[in-house]
Design a protein around this motif. Structure first.
Motif, PDB file in Angstrom:
ATOM      1  N   GLY A  32       0.853  -1.178   0.000  1.00 13.86           N
ATOM      2  CA  GLY A  32       0.000   0.000   0.000  1.00 13.86           C
ATOM      3  C   GLY A  32       0.890   1.230   0.000  1.00 13.86           C
ATOM      4  O   GLY A  32       1.790   1.344   0.841  1.00 13.86           O
ATOM      5  N   ILE A  33       0.671   2.129  -0.949  1.00 12.31           N
ATOM      6  CA  ILE A  33       1.458   3.361  -1.042  1.00 12.31           C
ATOM      7  C   ILE A  33       0.485   4.537  -1.084  1.00 12.31           C
ATOM      8  O   ILE A  33      -0.455   4.542  -1.884  1.00 12.31           O
ATOM      9  N   PHE A  34       0.725   5.538  -0.211  1.00 13.32           N
ATOM     10  CA  PHE A  34      -0.201   6.652  -0.083  1.00 13.32           C
ATOM     11  C   PHE A  34       0.582   7.962   0.027  1.00 13.32           C
ATOM     12  O   PHE A  34       1.465   8.094   0.873  1.00 13.32           O
ATOM     13  N   LEU A  35       0.246   8.915  -0.826  1.00 12.09           N
ATOM     14  CA  LEU A  35       0.824  10.251  -0.775  1.00 12.09           C
ATOM     15  C   LEU A  35      -0.307  11.223  -0.477  1.00 12.09           C
ATOM     16  O   LEU A  35      -1.320  11.244  -1.191  1.00 12.09           O
ATOM     17  N   SER A  36      -0.161  12.020   0.577  1.00 13.20           N
ATOM     18  CA  SER A  36      -1.268  12.882   0.984  1.00 13.20           C
ATOM     19  C   SER A  36      -0.784  14.276   1.365  1.00 13.20           C
ATOM     20  O   SER A  36       0.375  14.484   1.726  1.00 13.20           O
ATOM     21  N   TYR A  37      -1.730  15.207   1.280  1.00 18.28           N
ATOM     22  CA  TYR A  37      -1.515  16.594   1.680  1.00 18.28           C
ATOM     23  C   TYR A  37      -2.569  16.938   2.721  1.00 18.28           C
ATOM     24  O   TYR A  37      -3.773  16.691   2.516  1.00 18.28           O
ATOM     25  N   ASP A  50      -8.317  19.047   6.669  1.00 17.42           N
ATOM     26  CA  ASP A  50      -8.616  18.567   5.320  1.00 17.42           C
ATOM     27  C   ASP A  50      -7.469  17.690   4.842  1.00 17.42           C
ATOM     28  O   ASP A  50      -6.295  18.044   4.993  1.00 17.42           O
ATOM     29  N   ASN A  51      -7.829  16.554   4.246  1.00 17.39           N
ATOM     30  CA  ASN A  51      -6.821  15.609   3.781  1.00 17.39           C
ATOM     31  C   ASN A  51      -7.144  15.180   2.350  1.00 17.39           C
ATOM     32  O   ASN A  51      -8.279  14.808   2.047  1.00 17.39           O
ATOM     33  N   PHE A  52      -6.122  15.235   1.487  1.00 16.22           N
ATOM     34  CA  PHE A  52      -6.249  14.797   0.096  1.00 16.22           C
ATOM     35  C   PHE A  52      -5.200  13.713  -0.140  1.00 16.22           C
ATOM     36  O   PHE A  52      -4.009  13.947   0.092  1.00 16.22           O
ATOM     37  N   LYS A  53      -5.643  12.559  -0.618  1.00 18.43           N
ATOM     38  CA  LYS A  53      -4.758  11.399  -0.670  1.00 18.43           C
ATOM     39  C   LYS A  53      -4.811  10.718  -2.036  1.00 18.43           C
ATOM     40  O   LYS A  53      -5.886  10.526  -2.609  1.00 18.43           O
ATOM     41  N   LEU A  54      -3.639  10.359  -2.548  1.00 16.12           N
ATOM     42  CA  LEU A  54      -3.497   9.498  -3.716  1.00 16.12           C
ATOM     43  C   LEU A  54      -2.937   8.176  -3.226  1.00 16.12           C
ATOM     44  O   LEU A  54      -1.879   8.149  -2.577  1.00 16.12           O
ATOM     45  N   GLY A  55      -3.641   7.071  -3.502  1.00 15.57           N
ATOM     46  CA  GLY A  55      -3.216   5.789  -2.947  1.00 15.57           C
ATOM     47  C   GLY A  55      -3.310   4.655  -3.943  1.00 15.57           C
ATOM     48  O   GLY A  55      -4.056   4.715  -4.930  1.00 15.57           O
TER      49      GLY A  55
END
Length: 283
Positions: A32-37, A50-55
């Motif tokens: 599992g790989i997750f990049l978030s702001y 607020d959370n924005f995630k690409l996974g």
């Protein structure tokens, strides 16, 4: 009254990596790989995160080089998604989170290419065939969470979180309970939100979950396009042990996780993986 803690970072980026290779495994929940702001916002008396995630999620059978899907104990499956959530902090020890994700399964998830690239560049292993992987379909899901923590004494907190994912990829509900030891508040550990404290914090807990539908095993709710499906275990649980430490603008969270079976065909009764989360403060 809402308690606002200004010691938390206003903006940060996170890289989370889940992997089972640390335990000499490369199957079931393989990666599992997750990049978030993440950003915090203050609106009148309310405090939002607020959370924005690409996974990306990758699942494979234990017989990785078997080419006959009838002998698999887990379907090949990948899920690539974008997720957005807003967490309202009701107090230092309670919050409500609402959001959703949209994603894609099958070839467009890039799971096959990502795993085989990793095998080439890092492990020097042959490519996997990815026979009869879950088909390419658009997935839409709602995410809901409610957290409530209880302060037992200084630096010792009992935490509870109720959560649900409702959509085409999963329909499930779960509860997480745990013990947090350290100066940090609850959400700083669970989401790796950067805090001013540099002390080491520890966590031990468990997640108990019930699934009504799980696409990665059962296929679509609306069609029978999947070449290979399996009966999903409705009840599942995970044991978690972790720690968190801040180093200036960088914060590290590591948790050991032991998962029960997702389906009865799996060869091992539990599946371990390690989560490493790196958060960097932008301001």
């Amino acid at each position: 009254m809402v308690i606002i803690n200004p010691s938390y970072s206003q903006k940060q980026v996170n890289l989370d990596v889940d992997n089972d290779l640390y335990f000499d495994r490369d199957f079931y929940y393989s990666s599992g790989i997750f990049l978030s702001y993440t950003s915090t916002k203050y609106k009148e008396v309310n405090f939002f995160i607020d959370n924005f995630k690409l996974g990306q999620l990758i699942y494979t059978p234990s017989s990785r080089y078997e080419t006959d899907p009838n002998k698999y104990d887990y379907p090949y499956s990948g899920y690539l998604f974008l997720e957005a959530t807003r967490q309202l902090n009701i107090s230092d020890y309670s919050s409500f989170t609402l959001g959703g994700n949209i994603g894609i399964t099958g070839d467009a998830s890039l799971a096959k290419g990502m795993q085989n690239l990793y095998h080439d560049m890092v492990l020097n292993l042959p490519h996997l065939e990815w026979k009869s992987q879950m088909p390419q379909e658009l997935q839409i899901n709602l995410v809901v969470k409610f957290f409530k923590g209880f302060n037992l004494q200084d630096n010792i907190n009992f935490t509870t979180e109720f959560y649900s994912r409702l959509g085409t990829y999963q329909i499930m509900a779960g509860m997480n309970i745990g013990l947090l030891i350290g100066e940090l508040q609850w959400f700083s550990l669970s989401n790796n939100i950067i805090n001013q404290s540099n002390n080491l914090s520890f966590y031990v807990g468990t997640s108990q979950e019930y699934y009504l539908h799980d696409y990665k095993l059962e296929g679509s709710l609306f069609n029978e396009n999947a070449e290979l499906t399996m009966l999903s275990n409705k009840y599942r649980n995970t044991i978690e042990v972790g720690f968190q430490k801040r180093f200036n603008k960088l914060q590290v969270l590591t948790t050991f996780n032991s998962m029960s079976k997702d389906n009865d065909l799996q060869r091992t009764p539990r599946h371990p993986f390690l989560k490493i989360s790196l958060s960097y403060q932008l301001n």
